[in-house]
Design a protein around this motif. Sequence first.
Motif, PDB file in Angstrom:
ATOM      1  N   VAL A  32       1.110  -1.186  -0.157  1.00 43.50           N
ATOM      2  CA  VAL A  32      -0.326  -0.026   0.054  1.00 43.50           C
ATOM      3  C   VAL A  32       0.615   1.216  -0.029  1.00 43.50           C
ATOM      4  CG1 VAL A  32      -1.831   1.569   1.246  1.00 43.50           C
ATOM      5  CG2 VAL A  32      -1.898  -1.151   1.048  1.00 43.50           C
ATOM      6  N   LYS A  34      -0.140   4.612  -1.155  1.00 49.22           N
ATOM      7  CA  LYS A  34      -0.443   6.125  -0.916  1.00 49.22           C
ATOM      8  C   LYS A  34       0.509   6.981  -0.111  1.00 49.22           C
ATOM      9  CE  LYS A  34      -3.263   4.790   3.812  1.00 49.22           C
ATOM     10  NZ  LYS A  34      -4.301   3.180   3.888  1.00 49.22           N
ATOM     11  N   ASN A  55      -5.379   5.008  -1.791  1.00 51.80           N
ATOM     12  CA  ASN A  55      -6.613   5.388  -1.927  1.00 51.80           C
ATOM     13  C   ASN A  55      -7.134   6.634  -2.694  1.00 51.80           C
ATOM     14  OD1 ASN A  55      -4.974   4.204   0.239  1.00 51.80           O
ATOM     15  ND2 ASN A  55      -6.237   4.133   1.366  1.00 51.80           N
ATOM     16  N   ILE A  76      -7.948   0.696  -3.362  1.00 49.81           N
ATOM     17  CA  ILE A  76      -8.189  -0.320  -1.990  1.00 49.81           C
ATOM     18  C   ILE A  76      -9.409   0.767  -1.265  1.00 49.81           C
ATOM     19  CG2 ILE A  76      -6.574  -1.561  -2.325  1.00 49.81           C
ATOM     20  CD1 ILE A  76      -5.131   0.132   0.325  1.00 49.81           C
ATOM     21  N   MET A 158     -13.234  -7.916   0.645  1.00 48.56           N
ATOM     22  CA  MET A 158     -12.396  -6.823   1.157  1.00 48.56           C
ATOM     23  C   MET A 158     -13.193  -6.512   2.946  1.00 48.56           C
ATOM     24  SD  MET A 158     -12.116  -3.316   2.033  1.00 48.56           S
ATOM     25  CE  MET A 158     -10.738  -2.362   1.708  1.00 48.56           C
ATOM     26  N   SER A 160     -11.399  -4.295   5.974  1.00 43.94           N
ATOM     27  CA  SER A 160     -10.580  -3.853   6.987  1.00 43.94           C
ATOM     28  C   SER A 160     -11.055  -3.310   8.092  1.00 43.94           C
ATOM     29  CB  SER A 160     -10.219  -2.117   6.877  1.00 43.94           C
ATOM     30  OG  SER A 160      -9.922  -1.805   5.526  1.00 43.94           O
ATOM     31  N   THR A 202      -0.302  -4.075   8.347  1.00 51.23           N
ATOM     32  CA  THR A 202       0.282  -4.358   8.891  1.00 51.23           C
ATOM     33  C   THR A 202       0.393  -4.273  10.544  1.00 51.23           C
ATOM     34  OG1 THR A 202       1.596  -2.389   7.834  1.00 51.23           O
ATOM     35  CG2 THR A 202       2.270  -2.628   9.684  1.00 51.23           C
ATOM     36  N   ARG A 217      -2.931  -6.348   2.595  1.00 49.82           N
ATOM     37  CA  ARG A 217      -2.550  -4.971   2.121  1.00 49.82           C
ATOM     38  C   ARG A 217      -2.285  -4.081   3.033  1.00 49.82           C
ATOM     39  NH1 ARG A 217      -8.325  -5.315   2.564  1.00 49.82           N
ATOM     40  NH2 ARG A 217      -7.816  -4.368   4.376  1.00 49.82           N
ATOM     41  N   ILE A 218      -0.607  -4.281   3.098  1.00 53.13           N
ATOM     42  CA  ILE A 218       0.811  -3.929   4.035  1.00 53.13           C
ATOM     43  C   ILE A 218       1.246  -2.557   3.397  1.00 53.13           C
ATOM     44  CG2 ILE A 218       2.195  -4.748   5.347  1.00 53.13           C
ATOM     45  CD1 ILE A 218       1.916  -7.284   5.029  1.00 53.13           C
ATOM     46  N   GLY A 219       0.802  -1.324   3.811  1.00 50.73           N
ATOM     47  CA  GLY A 219       1.641  -0.146   3.560  1.00 50.73           C
ATOM     48  C   GLY A 219       3.061   0.055   4.715  1.00 50.73           C
ATOM     49  N   ARG A 226       3.150   7.034   7.489  1.00 51.61           N
ATOM     50  CA  ARG A 226       3.062   7.637   6.415  1.00 51.61           C
ATOM     51  C   ARG A 226       3.021   8.817   7.399  1.00 51.61           C
ATOM     52  NH1 ARG A 226      -0.095   3.759   4.786  1.00 51.61           N
ATOM     53  NH2 ARG A 226      -1.126   3.997   6.832  1.00 51.61           N
TER      54      ARG A 226
HETATM   55  C1  PLP Z   1      -3.662   2.220   4.574  1.00 51.19           C
HETATM   56  C2  PLP Z   1      -4.503   1.025   4.380  1.00 51.19           C
HETATM   57  C3  PLP Z   1      -3.557   0.311   4.377  1.00 51.19           C
HETATM   58  C4  PLP Z   1      -2.205  -0.143   5.118  1.00 51.19           C
HETATM   59  O1  PLP Z   1      -2.245   0.019   6.152  1.00 51.19           O
HETATM   60  P1  PLP Z   1      -1.216  -0.108   6.542  1.00 51.19           P
HETATM   61  O2  PLP Z   1      -1.286  -0.079   8.436  1.00 51.19           O
HETATM   62  O3  PLP Z   1      -0.319   0.498   6.498  1.00 51.19           O
HETATM   63  O4  PLP Z   1      -0.531  -1.333   6.597  1.00 51.19           O
HETATM   64  C5  PLP Z   1      -4.740  -1.510   3.504  1.00 51.19           C
HETATM   65  N1  PLP Z   1      -5.881  -1.156   3.525  1.00 51.19           N
HETATM   66  C6  PLP Z   1      -6.734   0.277   3.087  1.00 51.19           C
HETATM   67  C7  PLP Z   1      -8.092   0.560   2.722  1.00 51.19           C
HETATM   68  C8  PLP Z   1      -5.996   1.257   3.651  1.00 51.19           C
HETATM   69  O5  PLP Z   1      -6.526   2.872   3.184  1.00 51.19           O
END
Ligand code: PLP
Length: 229
Positions: A32, A34, A55, A76, A158, A160, A202, A217-219, A226
């Motif tokens: 991810v 963004k 995003n 996403i 999907m 979160s 994460t 989905r890993i940022g 960020r």
């Molecule tokens: C930002 C985001 C992520 C990644 O989040 P991290 O905690 O940085 O891994 C995953 N999915 C969605 C929908 C996001 O907005």
Amino acid sequence: MLRDNLIQVQDNIEKACRRAGRDPGEVTLVAVSKIKPLSDIEELAGAGQTDFGENYVQELCGKAEEISRPVRWHMIGHLQRNKVKYIIDKVELIHSVDSLSLARQIEKEAAKKGIIAQILIQVNMAGEETKFGLEGEEVLDLIRQISSLEHVKIRGLMTSAPYVTDPEENRGYFRAMHQLFIDIPQKNIDNVSMDILSMGMTNDYEVAIEEGATMVRIGTAIFGERHYN
Ligand SMILES: *Cc1c(COP(=O)(O)O)cnc(C)c1O
């Protein structure tokens, strides 16, 4: 450094798969990116990462235009109907479909381009008011309605999960998502294939994988924190 983070995350994914008796090849890592610069994405793509999640429509389009390597983009974030046209032929998968009106807009734009849009239905398992996505029982109704659209293909679900300090707190949500994911094919709805379960970020991706995620989905764990201005 980003390369090391990537290797660490891949390693954790593999270990979580092994704990759960799963084949690591079943889990796709979406990095991810963004608000992170294109140079970071290029670096990771050079290290073999192929899938990137964004995003924001404008940011995704800009990066897609400028990138020098072939990568797959995932939308996403929450998607507004009037922005569908900008991303429809740039993304591999739209993770965040939570209404019939959005799906109809995707149908319209996909038809114009002569493509079939691949989408996931976003579920709000925890019933959090601040989040987009549908709650359990609404999901099946929406899937039935979307299944009749010719240029839209539902590929899975999907979610979160809430932000928690102990990822174990989310295990129940992931388990419930997986149950929904395996129940839906029993309903024999045409034009719907449940092969992607996108969950785990994460903080909780290892637990999500143990509970059946096929896409994480890993940022932060890859790109670092960020900093929003
Ligand atoms: C930002 C985001 C992520 C990644 O989040 P991290 O905690 O940085 O891994 C995953 N999915 C969605 C929908 C996001 O907005």
